[in-house]
Design a protein around this motif. Structure first.
Motif, PDB file in Angstrom:
ATOM      1  N   ILE A  60       0.624  -1.337  -0.016  1.00 10.92           N
ATOM      2  CA  ILE A  60       0.042  -0.021  -0.143  1.00 10.92           C
ATOM      3  C   ILE A  60       0.629   1.155   0.086  1.00 10.92           C
ATOM      4  O   ILE A  60       1.810   1.283   0.729  1.00 10.92           O
ATOM      5  N   SER A  64      -1.673   6.194   2.710  1.00  9.56           N
ATOM      6  CA  SER A  64      -2.989   5.588   2.377  1.00  9.56           C
ATOM      7  C   SER A  64      -4.097   5.833   3.355  1.00  9.56           C
ATOM      8  O   SER A  64      -3.592   5.514   4.546  1.00  9.56           O
ATOM      9  N   THR A  68      -8.643   3.578   1.288  1.00 17.06           N
ATOM     10  CA  THR A  68      -7.624   2.836   0.195  1.00 17.06           C
ATOM     11  C   THR A  68      -7.228   1.740   0.870  1.00 17.06           C
ATOM     12  O   THR A  68      -7.283   0.530   0.102  1.00 17.06           O
ATOM     13  N   HIS A  72      -7.918  -1.994  -0.791  1.00 18.37           N
ATOM     14  CA  HIS A  72      -6.465  -3.086  -1.079  1.00 18.37           C
ATOM     15  C   HIS A  72      -7.063  -4.433  -0.637  1.00 18.37           C
ATOM     16  O   HIS A  72      -6.691  -5.534  -1.269  1.00 18.37           O
ATOM     17  N   GLY A 259       3.197  -1.174  -5.364  1.00 16.14           N
ATOM     18  CA  GLY A 259       2.726  -2.360  -5.339  1.00 16.14           C
ATOM     19  C   GLY A 259       3.414  -3.494  -6.167  1.00 16.14           C
ATOM     20  O   GLY A 259       4.726  -3.435  -6.181  1.00 16.14           O
ATOM     21  N   THR A 362      -3.379   1.300  -9.370  1.00 17.92           N
ATOM     22  CA  THR A 362      -2.445   2.176  -8.634  1.00 17.92           C
ATOM     23  C   THR A 362      -1.234   2.645  -9.263  1.00 17.92           C
ATOM     24  O   THR A 362      -0.900   3.705  -8.812  1.00 17.92           O
TER      25      THR A 362
END
Length: 886
Positions: A60, A64, A68, A72, A259, A362
């Protein structure tokens, strides 16, 4: 690999999770917090929870927010995640929250507030400082004296030796060498990850050489890291220094990627040729030395950098002077990706395209942000932003909107290709957020742009249509839909044209021409079915079902629902599920309405329960509100006034866009409750259906439909005899069954957890925690008692096991209180809160044990027993229990 030296911590963690809603495992970077929780996984899943959901937050982006993080995890909102956790007997583990601690804290706070039954474990370097929080501090391995006769058995030394042997090291393990290993572990502050990193080099360097190399470079964590005495950052920097030039260069360049990423992406960002094996070899080398994580499947390998490694690598990239060049390559790669997605999406609005956008969103957002900070013109940022139109409808609308606002704040009036089209994407984000004024402002700028293309006109008009539908302005909606459709036909954007025709079909119905609207929707569905466009077909079938329901043709509703479900399955197979779930919520609601009209209200109630569950599981507040509102309205129309009143009270407020009209005119008595979360709304709605007799056991006037069945719960020494639904079973005595006996004897009555515990006084504090010496003594006793319990069970001696369990309960209670601040002395917690936690755990375990012996009763109790500060037994249908405590 062996789990070294954490037996006491593991035992304490299991005890803490059994007694507390929130357990935060803290300690320095690399101390082994994640490994400890993973090791507890099996025990927690087998004894306390139906499943343990382990979620790593390493990938992440830093900073965040709660939404968010929920995305995820795979949920459209925090409320949606809370609902899922409150309806299953699962534990949520959030691993690696250091870089998102603010967002994680807000997420956990919301989850705990949503429902008393939610349990969370968090790993982070510092406590979240929330109510209910139990803090367990994990310290580095203790390093023994170098002349200890059992040096090889010490956890730190044993870990280094095992990992060294695993990479092929062959140095001797005599006393002198082990002493060097112990000193090396000491210089690494006993941190397991640092020890593993050092051990990964031991095939080339002896322990003495490793110690010499590290000694000058191992420092405390810098002042910005409050995790405590570590040296892991320095060890990681040193690890990068010791890498071959190729591996170090590639690792640093990979730090621009958020990510997970595949080999092709790594090659492009690293600046390597696709034909070259250099990147592949480097990735393998980085995986081997624990600096890169890999998840392999049969078809692909996905790589990612842990957050701490990412940070060190990013610093290395800046120091190398390659940050700008690497960022440029990343942006160029995302431009190519975006161009491909746009080209594919304009021709075929497919599950494959939307699935690809979901995977890349992302990275696309990160690339736009990079361009906004570094580029002189908006050209690249606009090309990357355009495919994020697909992200607006995949529960990422707020992120897409924020990113777009920053983009156009940076270049508010700069002429550039795709400027108007991207303004349309931003306007769509505003429309989905029900910001009609902002939608019209931004879409107006797009349509006034002299460089606007047909694609831009489609997107901008579509945004205006969505905003107009939300405001109930049918004329503006129809005008915008027609303009968008014409532009789509002119531009060759067939999927968009068909989608807008389906929207116009709904508008025609609302204008009083349902026959025309239904035919338009059916025609779109048939065309999409023939072309293999499952997503457009699904949407058209939903519109057709809505129109058929509004006209009262419930046979046709069922026909459209069944066809839509086939399309839903096809769309899901193609890789896109978020919108499918939202459509499925509508389909389930329509199916329940059809059943109610064709077979009666009582026959539809199981389908209403399913519909509410589908809405909550796959959507957000909009889907839940619409489904419960439909059920309430229909119940009232069919004379089920009591059910309708309780369902009305369960409708949550939502600001989201609702583009389909209500099936029935909304009752003026319906009032939304803004304070209701999705989880609360879900439970309140199902409770209304159950308690008001919606499952057919009560008539609408509240009279029983049939005589209740007799059931028995009788204690006989160390066992309980249980008779229910014609089946008799026996279970060994558990405190939780005693709690159940009290609840069953007083149905539909709330009983405080303190009463179940036998506590007569509620206090804020019950005195000081036990001292250090007592804690150490109790830790040892816990281990001894666990062994005794296992032995007693193996010997089939329930009386001995029960005595040991009772003693263990008392010890764990005291030890948990003493360790609430990570082992520091403190005042013990609220008596009421401790009673709530203990009773919830006891009852949950008892129901699970009963279900193993009597499946039907297990289901009945799971559906009827509520735990928390106030506990109750609210049966789905009238039930008489004979309770005999022996």
């Amino acid at each position: 690999m062996t789990f070294h030296g954490r037996e006491v911590e593991l035992s304490a963690l299991l005890a803490a999770v059994s007694e507390n809603r929130l357990v935060t495992v803290t300690g320095p970077i690399g101390v082994g917090k994640s490994r400890l929780v993973r090791e507890a996984h099996a025990s927690l899943e087998s004894s306390l929870f139906a499943a343990v959901n382990f979620v790593s937050l390493d990938a992440i982006p830093a900073g965040s927010d709660a939404a968010t993080i929920a995305g995820h995890i795979g949920h459209s909102s925090v409320d949606n995640l809370a609902l899922q956790l409150s309806t299953v007997d699962d534990l949520l583990v959030l691993d690696g929250c250091d870089h998102v601690v603010t967002g994680a804290t807000e997420l956990v706070r919301s989850l705990l507030a949503a429902h008393d039954g939610i349990s969370v474990v968090v790993t982070t370097r510092e406590p979240l400082r929330l109510e209910y929080e139990f803090v367990q501090v994990i310290s580095p391995f203790r390093i023994p004296e170098l002349d200890s006769p059992e040096l090889a058995d010490e956890p730190a030394v044993a870990l280094f030796v095992e990992r060294s042997r695993a990479v092929g090291a062959s140095w001797p393990d005599d006393a002198a060498t082990l002493a060097v290993v112990a000193e090396l572990c000491r210089e690494l502050d006993g941190l397991p990850l640092a020890i593993e990193l050092a051990a990964s080099r031991s095939r080339l360097l002896s322990p003495e050489e490793l110690r010499s190399a590290l000694r000058r470079k191992v420092d405390l964590l810098d002042s910005s890291s409050r995790g405590g005495g570590g040296g892991l950052r320095a060890a990681l920097v040193d690890s990068l220094d010791q890498l071959a030039d190729r591996e170090r260069r590639i690792l640093c360049r990979l730090s621009v990627l958020p990510g997970s990423f595949d080999v092709a992406t790594a090659q492009a960002v690293a600046g390597m040729s696709e034909e070259s094996l250099e990147t592949v070899n480097a990735l393998d080398a980085l995986v081997e030395c624990s600096l890169l994580q890999v998840e392999r499947t049969a078809s692909v390998s996905a790589y990612r950098l842990l957050a701490v490694v990412h940070e060190v690598a990013a610093d290395g990239l800046q120091a190398s002077g390659e940050a700008d060049a690497t960022g440029d390559r990343f942006a160029d790669l995302m431009v190519q990706t975006a161009d491909r997605l746009v080209a594919d999406g304009l021709q075929h609005w497919s599950g494959e395209v939307l699935g690809a956008i979901a995977v890349k969103i992302t990275s696309l957002l990160a690339a736009v942000e990079w361009c906004v900070e570094h580029d002189a013109t908006p050209d690249r940022a606009l090309r990357i932003y355009l495919p994020l139109l697909g992200g607006v409808h995949q529960s990422r609308s707020e992120e897409v909107r924020r990113c777009g606002e920053r983009l156009f704040a940076r270049w508010p009036d700069t002429p550039a290709p795709l400027r108007a089209e991207c303004l349309g994407v931003l306007a769509t984000g505003a429309a989905v957020a029900s910001d009609s004024a902002r939608t019209h402002e931004i879409a107006g700028r797009a349509l006034a742009d002299p460089g606007i293309s047909g694609v831009g006109r489609v997107i901008a008009n579509r945004a205006i249509m969505l905003a107009a539908l939300a405001m109930g302005d049918l004329e503006d909606a129809a005008t915008a839909a027609s303009a968008g459709e014409a532009a789509a036909i002119e531009t060759g954007m067939h999927p968009f044209a068909q989608e807008l025709i389906a929207f116009r079909a709904s508008i025609e119905d609302r204008r009083g021409r349902p026959e025309e609207g239904l035919q338009m929707a059916v025609d779109v569905a048939l065309d999409a079915e023939e072309s293999g466009d499952a997503i457009t077909e699904l949407w058209a079938r939903v519109v057709a079902a809505n129109i058929a329901a509004r006209t009262g043709d419930w046979v046709d509703v069922r026909r459209q629902v069944e066809a839509a479900r086939l399309a839903s399955t096809a769309a899901a197979v193609n890789g896109w599920t978020v919108r499918v779930f939202r459509s499925d919520a509508l389909l389930a609601s329509y199916a329940a309405m059809a059943t109610a009209h064709l077979a009666g209200w009582s026959e539809s109630v199981p389908e209403w329960c399913d519909a509410i569950g589908v809405a909550a599981a796959g959507g957000g507040a909009l889907e839940v509100a619409a489904t419960i509102r439909s059920a309430a309205t229909l119940a009232r129309r069919m004379g089920e006034t009591r059910v309708a009143d309780e369902l009305d009270a369960a409708i949550p407020a939502t600001p989201e866009v609702d583009v389909l009209p209500e099936i029935f005119e909304r009752d003026p008595r319906q009032r939304a409750r803004p304070q209701l979360s999705i989880a609360s709304a879900f439970h309140a709605a199902l409770g209304a259906l159950h308690q008001a007799g919606a499952l057919g056991t009560l008539r609408s006037d509240g009279a029983p439909a049939s005589s209740p069945e007799h059931a028995l719960l009788r204690r006989d020494g160390d066992t309980w005899e249980i008779a229910f639904a014609g089946v008799t079973a026996r279970s060994r005595h558990l405190k939780g069954i005693g709690d159940l006996a009290m609840l069953l004897s007083r149905p539909n009555t709330e009983i405080h957890a303190l009463e179940l515990m036998g506590v007569v006084q509620v206090s804020d504090s019950i005195g000081p925690a036990i001292d250090h010496r007592a804690r150490q003594s109790y830790r040892a006793q816990v281990l001894d008692l666990q062994e005794e319990i296992d032995e007693a069970r193996s010997a089939n001696d329930p009386a001995r096991a029960e005595r040991a369990e009772d003693e263990l309960d008392a010890l764990v209670t005291e030890l948990s209180a003493a360790l609430g601040l990570g082992g520091r002395s403190r005042e013990t917690g609220s008596t009421a809160e401790r009673a709530r936690s203990a009773v919830t755990f006891r009852i949950r375990g008892a129901i699970k044990r009963v279900a193993e012996q009597h499946d039907a009763l297990g289901r009945h109790l799971s559906n009827s027993v509520r735990t928390g500060t106030w506990c109750s037994y609210v049966p789905e249908q009238p039930q008489v229990w004979e309770i005999d405590l022996g």
